[in-house]
Design a protein around this motif. Structure first.
Motif, PDB file in Angstrom:
ATOM      1  N   LEU A 176       6.687  -3.709   7.612  1.00 35.75           N
ATOM      2  CA  LEU A 176       7.427  -3.518   6.721  1.00 35.75           C
ATOM      3  C   LEU A 176       7.320  -2.502   6.172  1.00 35.75           C
ATOM      4  CD1 LEU A 176      10.567  -4.578   5.049  1.00 35.75           C
ATOM      5  CD2 LEU A 176       9.146  -4.780   2.826  1.00 35.75           C
ATOM      6  N   ASN A 177       8.373  -1.147   5.821  1.00 32.20           N
ATOM      7  CA  ASN A 177       8.663  -0.414   4.787  1.00 32.20           C
ATOM      8  C   ASN A 177       9.224  -0.102   3.895  1.00 32.20           C
ATOM      9  OD1 ASN A 177       5.689   1.655   5.643  1.00 32.20           O
ATOM     10  ND2 ASN A 177       7.116   2.541   7.033  1.00 32.20           N
ATOM     11  N   PRO A 191       5.999  -9.995  -9.253  1.00 33.52           N
ATOM     12  CA  PRO A 191       7.011  -8.396  -9.711  1.00 33.52           C
ATOM     13  C   PRO A 191       7.812  -7.943  -7.959  1.00 33.52           C
ATOM     14  CG  PRO A 191       4.561  -8.377  -9.374  1.00 33.52           C
ATOM     15  CD  PRO A 191       4.924  -9.783  -9.734  1.00 33.52           C
ATOM     16  N   PHE A 192       8.245  -6.706  -8.356  1.00 33.80           N
ATOM     17  CA  PHE A 192       8.678  -6.023  -7.347  1.00 33.80           C
ATOM     18  C   PHE A 192       7.468  -5.755  -5.934  1.00 33.80           C
ATOM     19  CE2 PHE A 192       8.041  -2.669 -10.423  1.00 33.80           C
ATOM     20  CZ  PHE A 192       8.694  -1.461  -9.175  1.00 33.80           C
ATOM     21  N   ARG A 193       8.004  -5.027  -5.121  1.00 37.72           N
ATOM     22  CA  ARG A 193       6.765  -4.792  -4.072  1.00 37.72           C
ATOM     23  C   ARG A 193       5.465  -5.342  -4.246  1.00 37.72           C
ATOM     24  NH1 ARG A 193       6.636   1.413  -6.633  1.00 37.72           N
ATOM     25  NH2 ARG A 193       8.321   2.417  -6.015  1.00 37.72           N
ATOM     26  N   ASN A 194       5.512  -6.880  -3.991  1.00 38.93           N
ATOM     27  CA  ASN A 194       4.878  -7.881  -3.508  1.00 38.93           C
ATOM     28  C   ASN A 194       5.800  -8.550  -2.427  1.00 38.93           C
ATOM     29  OD1 ASN A 194       1.645  -7.799  -5.295  1.00 38.93           O
ATOM     30  ND2 ASN A 194       4.068  -6.598  -6.339  1.00 38.93           N
ATOM     31  N   LEU A 195       4.890  -8.887  -1.886  1.00 38.72           N
ATOM     32  CA  LEU A 195       5.045 -10.241  -0.775  1.00 38.72           C
ATOM     33  C   LEU A 195       4.965 -11.272  -1.004  1.00 38.72           C
ATOM     34  CD1 LEU A 195       5.466  -8.651   3.211  1.00 38.72           C
ATOM     35  CD2 LEU A 195       3.960 -11.022   2.806  1.00 38.72           C
ATOM     36  N   THR A 207       6.654   5.863  -0.105  1.00 40.09           N
ATOM     37  CA  THR A 207       7.178   5.135   0.915  1.00 40.09           C
ATOM     38  C   THR A 207       5.648   4.153   0.595  1.00 40.09           C
ATOM     39  OG1 THR A 207       8.094   6.589   2.448  1.00 40.09           O
ATOM     40  CG2 THR A 207       6.591   4.039   3.456  1.00 40.09           C
ATOM     41  N   TYR A 208       6.168   2.781   0.748  1.00 37.92           N
ATOM     42  CA  TYR A 208       5.315   1.505   0.660  1.00 37.92           C
ATOM     43  C   TYR A 208       5.192   0.663   1.719  1.00 37.92           C
ATOM     44  CZ  TYR A 208       4.723   2.819  -4.298  1.00 37.92           C
ATOM     45  OH  TYR A 208       4.121   3.750  -5.738  1.00 37.92           O
ATOM     46  N   SER A 209       4.306   0.061   1.728  1.00 37.59           N
ATOM     47  CA  SER A 209       3.569  -0.895   3.117  1.00 37.59           C
ATOM     48  C   SER A 209       2.738  -2.063   2.734  1.00 37.59           C
ATOM     49  CB  SER A 209       3.847  -0.273   4.393  1.00 37.59           C
ATOM     50  OG  SER A 209       3.912  -1.500   5.184  1.00 37.59           O
ATOM     51  N   PRO A 210       3.510  -3.157   2.322  1.00 38.02           N
ATOM     52  CA  PRO A 210       2.931  -4.761   2.360  1.00 38.02           C
ATOM     53  C   PRO A 210       2.364  -5.313   3.901  1.00 38.02           C
ATOM     54  CG  PRO A 210       5.178  -5.388   2.133  1.00 38.02           C
ATOM     55  CD  PRO A 210       5.320  -3.581   2.767  1.00 38.02           C
ATOM     56  N   MET A 211       3.262  -4.614   4.860  1.00 42.18           N
ATOM     57  CA  MET A 211       2.474  -5.612   5.831  1.00 42.18           C
ATOM     58  C   MET A 211       2.863  -4.535   7.395  1.00 42.18           C
ATOM     59  SD  MET A 211       4.457  -9.224   7.482  1.00 42.18           S
ATOM     60  CE  MET A 211       5.747  -8.829   8.528  1.00 42.18           C
ATOM     61  N   PRO A 212       1.334  -4.163   8.310  1.00 45.77           N
ATOM     62  CA  PRO A 212       0.604  -4.885   8.064  1.00 45.77           C
ATOM     63  C   PRO A 212      -0.886  -3.602   6.686  1.00 45.77           C
ATOM     64  CG  PRO A 212       0.521  -3.362   9.893  1.00 45.77           C
ATOM     65  CD  PRO A 212       2.051  -3.123   9.415  1.00 45.77           C
ATOM     66  N   THR A 213      -1.154  -5.179   6.458  1.00 44.09           N
ATOM     67  CA  THR A 213      -2.062  -3.930   5.440  1.00 44.09           C
ATOM     68  C   THR A 213      -3.471  -4.603   5.979  1.00 44.09           C
ATOM     69  OG1 THR A 213      -1.796  -5.536   2.931  1.00 44.09           O
ATOM     70  CG2 THR A 213      -0.286  -3.669   3.948  1.00 44.09           C
ATOM     71  N   ARG A 214      -4.280  -4.554   4.899  1.00 40.53           N
ATOM     72  CA  ARG A 214      -6.419  -4.408   5.043  1.00 40.53           C
ATOM     73  C   ARG A 214      -6.057  -6.328   5.415  1.00 40.53           C
ATOM     74  NH1 ARG A 214      -8.232   0.010   1.377  1.00 40.53           N
ATOM     75  NH2 ARG A 214      -6.731  -0.440   0.800  1.00 40.53           N
ATOM     76  N   SER A 215      -5.605  -6.871   4.320  1.00 40.94           N
ATOM     77  CA  SER A 215      -5.194  -8.063   3.610  1.00 40.94           C
ATOM     78  C   SER A 215      -4.034  -9.328   5.105  1.00 40.94           C
ATOM     79  CB  SER A 215      -5.429  -7.845   2.270  1.00 40.94           C
ATOM     80  OG  SER A 215      -4.009  -7.801   2.222  1.00 40.94           O
ATOM     81  N   GLU A 264       0.410  -1.267  -0.004  1.00 33.12           N
ATOM     82  CA  GLU A 264       0.050   0.009   0.234  1.00 33.12           C
ATOM     83  C   GLU A 264       0.918   1.669   0.204  1.00 33.12           C
ATOM     84  OE1 GLU A 264      -2.870  -0.127   3.805  1.00 33.12           O
ATOM     85  OE2 GLU A 264      -3.883  -1.722   2.431  1.00 33.12           O
ATOM     86  N   TYR A 265       0.208   2.295  -0.867  1.00 34.38           N
ATOM     87  CA  TYR A 265       0.821   3.759  -0.895  1.00 34.38           C
ATOM     88  C   TYR A 265       0.744   4.337   0.384  1.00 34.38           C
ATOM     89  CZ  TYR A 265       2.497   7.870  -3.250  1.00 34.38           C
ATOM     90  OH  TYR A 265       3.674   9.403  -3.625  1.00 34.38           O
ATOM     91  N   ARG A 266       1.807   4.336   1.150  1.00 27.56           N
ATOM     92  CA  ARG A 266       2.127   5.373   2.100  1.00 27.56           C
ATOM     93  C   ARG A 266       2.754   6.665   2.398  1.00 27.56           C
ATOM     94  NH1 ARG A 266       1.157   0.136   6.065  1.00 27.56           N
ATOM     95  NH2 ARG A 266      -0.521  -0.682   5.087  1.00 27.56           N
ATOM     96  N   PRO A 267       2.617   7.583   1.082  1.00 23.56           N
ATOM     97  CA  PRO A 267       3.559   8.697   1.969  1.00 23.56           C
ATOM     98  C   PRO A 267       4.050   8.887   2.714  1.00 23.56           C
ATOM     99  CG  PRO A 267       2.161   9.075  -0.090  1.00 23.56           C
ATOM    100  CD  PRO A 267       2.369   7.776   1.040  1.00 23.56           C
TER     101      PRO A 267
END
Length: 286
Positions: free
Chosen positions: A40-41, A219-223, A22-30, A13-16
């Motif tokens: 992770l940021n 692809p990149f920016r995925n967990l 800044t992107y964060s895959p964890m924690p997110t809504r999923s 998720e994009y969180r500037p």
């Protein structure tokens, strides 16, 4: 050989933060967490102009967790209330144990703010087991050349071993619980396999490029979230890529996180705020 099955792929998720991409895959809504990996940021990639303000992470407290900070581009100047101070440059890694509590700042060096340049930095939070939540704070910052590395697939796969052991190479850091953590740089076509006990949880994040992991292209920016079935990871780079790979047994303990504190109960969170306000995290001399 039984391939570890993939449960789900989680996009970031994009969180500037101010002007910091800044992107964060964890924690997110999923995805809440992958025990004991908490957060992770992924900052950047971006290019800062000359005379910039640099990273925005001024003095702030932590308790009950650890941070591992990967500097791919740019630098970080670390300072904390336990007296540690360093500037770690591209390719280096910082490991900080907050434990019972400290105050720290993570900002760009005066040279980076003056000259500008490329920046890409990731910070991973590790939980601490209940028995070690209140250990004394520690910090170690290592430059690229100080981190043990190994090469696989005729040099097409280069691994920085941070925690644990891989093919006889021991990690740079001594952790507070058994964990393996690596930064993996893959040239296009480079591949590796790794056996990981089915009982251990896997943290697998693609920082750059695109890889095929256990038959699935990511692809990149995925967990990648794995189930606990199977034991083999088989990875091939479809492009030049960078991957962060970690694995550890889950703690299976309650996690109560609020802001910069990660504890086991609401009462412990309340006590953390009280202790911080009462000056028990050390003094800050900025």
């Amino acid at each position: 050989m039984t391939l570890r099955s993939i449960k789900k792929i989680h996009g970031s998720e994009y969180r500037p933060i101010a002007d910091l991409i800044t992107y964060s895959p964890m924690p997110t809504r999923s995805l809440d967490m992958i025990d004991p990996f908490l957060f992770l940021n992924h900052h950047g990639f971006q290019t800062y102009p000359a005379n910039n303000r640099g990273l925005p992470f001024g003095p702030h407290p932590h308790r009950g967790m650890e941070t591992v900070t990967f500097i791919l581009e740019g630098d970080i100047m670390h300072k904390d209330s336990s007296g540690h101070e360093s500037v770690i440059e591209a390719g280096g890694v910082q490991y900080m144990t907050a434990g019972k509590g400290l105050i720290h700042a993570e900002v760009s060096s005066s040279e980076f703010k003056k000259k500008g340049g490329d920046l890409e930095i990731l910070q991973l939070w590790l939980n601490l087991p209940a028995a070690k939540k209140m250990v004394s704070p520690q910090y170690v910052g290592l430059q690229k050349e100080e981190i043990p590395t190994l090469e696989l697939d005729e040099g097409k796969v280069k691994i920085q071993q941070l925690f644990g052991e891989w093919s006889g190479v021991s990690g740079a850091f001594e952790g507070n619980f058994p964990v393996s953590l690596s930064t993996i740089y893959l040239d296009q076509g480079g591949e590796f396999e790794k056996e990981i006990p089915a009982a251990e949880n896997i943290f697998f994040y693609i920082v750059r490029g695109k890889v095929n992991v256990n038959g699935q292209s990511v692809p990149f920016r995925n967990l990648v979230e794995f189930s606990n079935e199977g034991s083999t990871l088989k990875v091939q780079a479809e492009e030049d890529s960078v991957v962060i790979l970690g694995h550890a047994l889950p703690f299976n303990e309650p996690v109560v996180a609020q802001g910069p504190f990660v504890m086991n109960t609401e009462q412990q969170i309340y006590e953390a705020y009280q202790d911080y306000q009462n000056g028990k995290f050390g003094s800050w001399n900025g």
